[in-house]
Structure formats: C-alpha cells, structure tokens
Design an enzyme around this catalytic site. Sequence first.
Site, PDB file in Angstrom:
ATOM      1  N   THR A   1      -6.320   0.152   2.424  1.00  0.00           N
ATOM      2  CA  THR A   1      -7.377  -0.480   1.645  1.00  0.00           C
ATOM      3  C   THR A   1      -8.540  -0.849   2.564  1.00  0.00           C
ATOM      4  O   THR A   1      -8.404  -0.824   3.788  1.00  0.00           O
ATOM      5  CB  THR A   1      -6.855  -1.741   0.935  1.00  0.00           C
TER       6      THR A   1
ATOM      7  N   MET B   1      -9.132  -2.359   9.052  1.00  0.00           N
ATOM      8  CA  MET B   1      -8.584  -2.926  10.284  1.00  0.00           C
ATOM      9  C   MET B   1      -7.653  -2.002  11.070  1.00  0.00           C
ATOM     10  O   MET B   1      -6.943  -2.476  11.953  1.00  0.00           O
ATOM     11  CB  MET B   1      -7.841  -4.237   9.943  1.00  0.00           C
ATOM     12  N   GLU B   2      -7.614  -0.715  10.752  1.00  0.00           N
ATOM     13  CA  GLU B   2      -6.659   0.166  11.441  1.00  0.00           C
ATOM     14  C   GLU B   2      -7.194   1.534  11.881  1.00  0.00           C
ATOM     15  O   GLU B   2      -6.732   2.083  12.895  1.00  0.00           O
ATOM     16  CB  GLU B   2      -5.427   0.421  10.542  1.00  0.00           C
TER      17      GLU B   2
ATOM     18  N   ASP C   1     -12.213  -5.005  -2.065  1.00  0.00           N
ATOM     19  CA  ASP C   1     -13.166  -6.117  -2.101  1.00  0.00           C
ATOM     20  C   ASP C   1     -14.543  -5.603  -1.682  1.00  0.00           C
ATOM     21  O   ASP C   1     -14.659  -4.595  -1.008  1.00  0.00           O
ATOM     22  CB  ASP C   1     -12.701  -7.242  -1.166  1.00  0.00           C
TER      23      ASP C   1
ATOM     24  N   GLU D   1       0.833  -1.204   0.000  1.00  0.00           N
ATOM     25  CA  GLU D   1       0.000   0.000   0.000  1.00  0.00           C
ATOM     26  C   GLU D   1       0.869   1.256   0.000  1.00  0.00           C
ATOM     27  O   GLU D   1       0.534   2.268  -0.611  1.00  0.00           O
ATOM     28  CB  GLU D   1      -0.903   0.022   1.247  1.00  0.00           C
TER      29      GLU D   1
END
Length: 241
Positions: free
Chosen positions: A90, A176-177, A200, A12
């Site tokens: 992402t 997730m962050e 996705d 990323e």
Amino acid sequence: MRVLVVMAMHAEAEPVVRELGLAPVSTPPWAAHVPMKLYQGRVGSMELDLVVNGVDKQSGLDLIGTQAATASAMLGCEAFKPDLVVSAGTCGGFAKRGGEIGKVYLAEDRVWYHDRRVPIPGFDAMARGGYMVANLDNVAETLGLARGVVTTGDSLDLSAEDSERIEAVGAHAKEMEAAAVAWVAGLFGAGFTALKSVTDIVDGPHPPEEEFFENLKHATEQLAKELVRLVHAIAEDAGLA
Ligand code: SAH
C-alpha cells in the site's frame, strides 16, 4: 522465469495468497531464526514466490519499513534466485497527481528514497537511490495499469524535508519498502518493479494513520486483483501461461 513478490503486512498479503493459491513453505535452515514467511506457487509454468516480512518479536506487530524489507528481499533472492522482484503493498497517493483511494500504480522510471540526506558529493546521490525499474510498458499497456513514480522512506508522516524530495521527483506513491527491495534485487542482478495501492491521500485533509485503516481492506483487495492480473500478463508475455 521466476518471480518473487515481497510484501510487508499480512493484511496486504492474505488476498494474494488466497487468489493465487500459494502454499506456505518453511524458511531454509540458514534463515530459521528470521520472522519472514515464505509462500510458493505457479502461474502457468512460471514459478511464483512470495515473502512477507512477518511480525516483530517485541511488539507482535507486522514489520514494516526498509529494514525488514531489505532482509525479506535478501532472503527471497537468496532462496529463490528470481528473475524479477515485485515490491507489492500500500502507499500514500497524491490528489494533485491524480491519486485516489484504491488506485493501483505500477512503478515507472526509477524508485527513490525521500528521507536519506547526506550532503557530501557522491554520497548524496547514493542516498537518493534512484534505482531503475524493469520495462513492463507492454504489459502495463495491455492491462491498462496506472503508472507512477514510487518513493520510499521510513516514516508514515510527511516532513518538510521529505516533501521537498518527493516533489523533486514528482512521486505518485509514497511508501516504506520499495527502494530497499529494489536495491537488493539489483545486487542479485534481478529486474525490479513495484505495485502499490493507495490507502491514504498525502495531500488530503485527513492524517494517514486514520485513512490507512479505513481504506486498508479496499486497497488490499484492489492490490491483489491487479497483482494477479500482472503476474498472469508477465507469464503470458514470457510464453509461460
Ligand atoms: N499503522 C499500521 C502500519 C501502517 S504503516 C499498523 O500498525 O499496522 C504503512 C504501511 O503502508 C507501510 O508498509 C507503507 O509501505 C505503506 N503506506 C501506506 N500509506 C503510506 C504513507 N502515506 N506513507 C508511507 N507509507 C505508507
């Protein structure tokens, strides 16, 4: 003005480092033992710093999730004392809310956790996060950036419990962050936002682990493109371009 970008994966970060011409710098001596990687550069006269989670010692894989994001944000905030922290990366998007592969969202409203469940009065609200994002409405409008509610958890899959919480806030970006980074930014009195590119479709027919790798290159290119535009617009808005 100083801006810190926090990213999880090397894939990323690589196009961002390249396109902004950032240079690697060593971690401060007090953080010599952590896996995080630091980069620095300038956008006009605005200072821009980047911290990437780095790799897990045991598996050799990129560190992802809130644990590493917290440490990265803490390191970046302590080392650089930013005015604004950007969690860039992402995410999973939602077709029912206009999500498409490669679409890039700038965070709006608040950033939530969807996997922290503590049914005790007070602790329930704390567990949900709900950290405010900085008002970048003018910049977003100038750039024509899509806006979306970002929600964070430590799993790539989607449980029924997580889904309920995601729907309750009408999230556009599941990742997730961000909430972990937002919390640390708040501790340091820095503003926070997130920029997330869809790899996705959460409510689509394919499992995220398949779609993720197929679309990672395209999504990260889109992310880098929009991040470069965003930091330039922020520098311009602050009269530093
Ligand atoms: N399997 C990959 C890791 C991908 S994990 C590997 O081994 O390298 C997903 C990473 O992308 C996290 O950093 C997260 O923030 C983001 N992400 C993308 N799509 C996601 C989704 N649907 N749910 C949660 N996180 C997602």
